[in-house]
Motif scaffolding. Structure first.
Motif, PDB file in Angstrom:
ATOM      1  N   THR A  52       0.669 -13.306  -9.302  1.00  0.00           N
ATOM      2  CA  THR A  52       1.151 -13.122  -7.930  1.00  0.00           C
ATOM      3  C   THR A  52       1.472 -11.658  -7.683  1.00  0.00           C
ATOM      4  O   THR A  52       1.109 -11.097  -6.647  1.00  0.00           O
ATOM      5  CB  THR A  52       2.391 -13.999  -7.678  1.00  0.00           C
ATOM      6  N   CYS A  53       2.133 -11.035  -8.638  1.00  0.00           N
ATOM      7  CA  CYS A  53       2.487  -9.621  -8.527  1.00  0.00           C
ATOM      8  C   CYS A  53       1.231  -8.747  -8.408  1.00  0.00           C
ATOM      9  O   CYS A  53       1.132  -7.893  -7.523  1.00  0.00           O
ATOM     10  CB  CYS A  53       3.327  -9.210  -9.735  1.00  0.00           C
ATOM     11  N   ILE A  54       0.275  -8.962  -9.282  1.00  0.00           N
ATOM     12  CA  ILE A  54      -0.963  -8.166  -9.268  1.00  0.00           C
ATOM     13  C   ILE A  54      -1.729  -8.393  -7.966  1.00  0.00           C
ATOM     14  O   ILE A  54      -2.237  -7.443  -7.354  1.00  0.00           O
ATOM     15  CB  ILE A  54      -1.840  -8.516 -10.484  1.00  0.00           C
ATOM     16  N   THR A  55      -1.791  -9.632  -7.520  1.00  0.00           N
ATOM     17  CA  THR A  55      -2.529  -9.942  -6.294  1.00  0.00           C
ATOM     18  C   THR A  55      -1.839  -9.329  -5.078  1.00  0.00           C
ATOM     19  O   THR A  55      -2.508  -8.789  -4.188  1.00  0.00           O
ATOM     20  CB  THR A  55      -2.684 -11.464  -6.125  1.00  0.00           C
ATOM     21  N   ALA A  56      -0.522  -9.386  -5.029  1.00  0.00           N
ATOM     22  CA  ALA A  56       0.213  -8.768  -3.921  1.00  0.00           C
ATOM     23  C   ALA A  56      -0.003  -7.259  -3.917  1.00  0.00           C
ATOM     24  O   ALA A  56      -0.211  -6.659  -2.863  1.00  0.00           O
ATOM     25  CB  ALA A  56       1.696  -9.100  -4.021  1.00  0.00           C
ATOM     26  N   TRP A  57       0.046  -6.640  -5.086  1.00  0.00           N
ATOM     27  CA  TRP A  57      -0.214  -5.195  -5.172  1.00  0.00           C
ATOM     28  C   TRP A  57      -1.609  -4.886  -4.640  1.00  0.00           C
ATOM     29  O   TRP A  57      -1.802  -3.934  -3.898  1.00  0.00           O
ATOM     30  CB  TRP A  57      -0.066  -4.726  -6.621  1.00  0.00           C
ATOM     31  N   SER A  58      -2.562  -5.729  -5.028  1.00  0.00           N
ATOM     32  CA  SER A  58      -3.947  -5.505  -4.630  1.00  0.00           C
ATOM     33  C   SER A  58      -4.154  -5.712  -3.131  1.00  0.00           C
ATOM     34  O   SER A  58      -4.886  -4.965  -2.488  1.00  0.00           O
ATOM     35  CB  SER A  58      -4.845  -6.459  -5.427  1.00  0.00           C
ATOM     36  N   LEU A  59      -3.502  -6.707  -2.563  1.00  0.00           N
ATOM     37  CA  LEU A  59      -3.736  -7.041  -1.162  1.00  0.00           C
ATOM     38  C   LEU A  59      -2.877  -6.254  -0.179  1.00  0.00           C
ATOM     39  O   LEU A  59      -3.336  -5.907   0.909  1.00  0.00           O
ATOM     40  CB  LEU A  59      -3.499  -8.536  -0.933  1.00  0.00           C
ATOM     41  N   TYR A  60      -1.619  -6.011  -0.529  1.00  0.00           N
ATOM     42  CA  TYR A  60      -0.774  -5.318   0.436  1.00  0.00           C
ATOM     43  C   TYR A  60       0.264  -4.409  -0.198  1.00  0.00           C
ATOM     44  O   TYR A  60       1.429  -4.415   0.185  1.00  0.00           O
ATOM     45  CB  TYR A  60      -0.109  -6.282   1.424  1.00  0.00           C
ATOM     46  N   GLY A  61      -0.195  -3.613  -1.142  1.00  0.00           N
ATOM     47  CA  GLY A  61       0.712  -2.624  -1.716  1.00  0.00           C
ATOM     48  C   GLY A  61       1.211  -1.672  -0.641  1.00  0.00           C
ATOM     49  O   GLY A  61       0.432  -1.124   0.135  1.00  0.00           O
ATOM     50  N   LEU A  62       2.509  -1.502  -0.567  1.00  0.00           N
ATOM     51  CA  LEU A  62       3.111  -0.644   0.459  1.00  0.00           C
ATOM     52  C   LEU A  62       2.597   0.785   0.404  1.00  0.00           C
ATOM     53  O   LEU A  62       2.355   1.402   1.440  1.00  0.00           O
ATOM     54  CB  LEU A  62       4.640  -0.638   0.298  1.00  0.00           C
ATOM     55  N   ASN A  63       2.448   1.305  -0.787  1.00  0.00           N
ATOM     56  CA  ASN A  63       1.986   2.682  -0.960  1.00  0.00           C
ATOM     57  C   ASN A  63       0.649   2.891  -0.250  1.00  0.00           C
ATOM     58  O   ASN A  63       0.490   3.801   0.559  1.00  0.00           O
ATOM     59  CB  ASN A  63       1.882   2.982  -2.453  1.00  0.00           C
ATOM     60  N   ARG A  64      -0.316   2.042  -0.545  1.00  0.00           N
ATOM     61  CA  ARG A  64      -1.632   2.170   0.067  1.00  0.00           C
ATOM     62  C   ARG A  64      -1.591   1.864   1.561  1.00  0.00           C
ATOM     63  O   ARG A  64      -2.204   2.543   2.374  1.00  0.00           O
ATOM     64  CB  ARG A  64      -2.627   1.231  -0.627  1.00  0.00           C
ATOM     65  N   THR A  65      -0.847   0.836   1.931  1.00  0.00           N
ATOM     66  CA  THR A  65      -0.801   0.431   3.336  1.00  0.00           C
ATOM     67  C   THR A  65      -0.199   1.524   4.209  1.00  0.00           C
ATOM     68  O   THR A  65      -0.752   1.868   5.257  1.00  0.00           O
ATOM     69  CB  THR A  65      -0.002  -0.875   3.491  1.00  0.00           C
ATOM     70  N   LEU A  66       0.917   2.080   3.773  1.00  0.00           N
ATOM     71  CA  LEU A  66       1.592   3.098   4.585  1.00  0.00           C
ATOM     72  C   LEU A  66       0.842   4.423   4.598  1.00  0.00           C
ATOM     73  O   LEU A  66       0.680   5.041   5.649  1.00  0.00           O
ATOM     74  CB  LEU A  66       3.022   3.305   4.087  1.00  0.00           C
ATOM     75  N   ILE A  67       0.410   4.874   3.438  1.00  0.00           N
ATOM     76  CA  ILE A  67      -0.178   6.208   3.342  1.00  0.00           C
ATOM     77  C   ILE A  67      -1.626   6.232   3.801  1.00  0.00           C
ATOM     78  O   ILE A  67      -2.041   7.139   4.521  1.00  0.00           O
ATOM     79  CB  ILE A  67      -0.049   6.746   1.904  1.00  0.00           C
ATOM     80  N   TRP A  68      -2.408   5.236   3.415  1.00  0.00           N
ATOM     81  CA  TRP A  68      -3.837   5.284   3.702  1.00  0.00           C
ATOM     82  C   TRP A  68      -4.228   4.480   4.926  1.00  0.00           C
ATOM     83  O   TRP A  68      -4.864   5.000   5.848  1.00  0.00           O
ATOM     84  CB  TRP A  68      -4.633   4.819   2.473  1.00  0.00           C
ATOM     85  N   GLU A  69      -3.884   3.213   4.940  1.00  0.00           N
ATOM     86  CA  GLU A  69      -4.381   2.368   6.016  1.00  0.00           C
ATOM     87  C   GLU A  69      -3.822   2.772   7.377  1.00  0.00           C
ATOM     88  O   GLU A  69      -4.570   2.909   8.339  1.00  0.00           O
ATOM     89  CB  GLU A  69      -4.072   0.904   5.721  1.00  0.00           C
ATOM     90  N   LEU A  70      -2.501   2.973   7.464  1.00  0.00           N
ATOM     91  CA  LEU A  70      -1.923   3.328   8.754  1.00  0.00           C
ATOM     92  C   LEU A  70      -2.310   4.730   9.203  1.00  0.00           C
ATOM     93  O   LEU A  70      -2.213   5.048  10.386  1.00  0.00           O
ATOM     94  CB  LEU A  70      -0.403   3.180   8.711  1.00  0.00           C
ATOM     95  N   SER A  71      -2.762   5.560   8.270  1.00  0.00           N
ATOM     96  CA  SER A  71      -3.217   6.902   8.643  1.00  0.00           C
ATOM     97  C   SER A  71      -4.599   6.888   9.279  1.00  0.00           C
ATOM     98  O   SER A  71      -4.917   7.768  10.073  1.00  0.00           O
ATOM     99  CB  SER A  71      -3.253   7.807   7.408  1.00  0.00           C
ATOM    100  N   PHE A  72      -5.412   5.917   8.916  1.00  0.00           N
ATOM    101  CA  PHE A  72      -6.807   5.923   9.363  1.00  0.00           C
ATOM    102  C   PHE A  72      -7.181   4.771  10.280  1.00  0.00           C
ATOM    103  O   PHE A  72      -8.170   4.853  11.006  1.00  0.00           O
ATOM    104  CB  PHE A  72      -7.749   5.908   8.148  1.00  0.00           C
TER     105      PHE A  72
END
Length: 163
Positions: free
Chosen positions: A115-135
């Motif tokens: 569950t932890c690995i899958t959550a990191w993969s699907l909606y890790g805050l680091n990637r979501t905030l820095i990369w996805e919301l930037s682009f």
């Protein structure tokens, strides 16, 4: 340390090197080998830090407490905790996978680690905030996260049911 997976990886590596050598030349194999070793040199400190943190978890955290929070008897709430942990883990797989292994050694069950690995993969805050919301447009990111939100927990529940 030397198991079937390691031997398979060695065979695939040697086969790929041989294929490159035969088709593109042995100088290309040397160039690619140097590039690969450079990549290992960059990743190795990160991997070592992740492994150190993972090996420290079982020593620092009482096994009974970890098992109570994210162990086999923690229920759906334990999987929610594991998903939250996965969402906030900073960094990449060099940190996430050793931490999941550390969670297992500290008393978590397989369902919580997955569950932890899958959550990191699907909606890790680091990637979501820095990369996805930037682009990407915010509504697209929000919809993607909303759709993905239950998936790690459903996976954890399925794993517990199968075990």
């Amino acid at each position: 340390m030397i198991d079937g997976g390691f031997l398979l990886l060695c065979a695939l590596t040697l086969g790929a090197g041989l294929a490159v050598g035969v088709t593109k030349g042995w100088d290309r194999v040397l160039l690619l080998s140097g590039d690969g070793l450079g990549f290992v040199a960059v990743l190795l400190p990160k991997i070592l830090c992740g492994i150190f943190v993972a090996s420290a978890l079982p020593v620092l955290l009482p096994r009974e407490k970890v098992a109570g929070w994210i162990g086999p008897d923690s229920g759906a709430l334990g999987l929610v905790y594991a998903a939250l942990a996965g969402a906030i883990i900073p960094g990449g797989p060099m940190m996430t996978f050793p931490l999941a292994a550390g969670m297992l050694a500290a008393g978590a069950d397989l369902a919580a680690a997955l569950t932890c690995i899958t959550a990191w993969s699907l909606y890790g805050l680091n990637r979501t905030l820095i990369w996805e919301l930037s682009f990407l447009p915010a509504d697209l990111v929000f919809l993607r996260v909303l759709i993905c939100l239950p998936l790690p927990i459903l996976l954890g529940l399925a794993v517990r049911r199968l075990r």
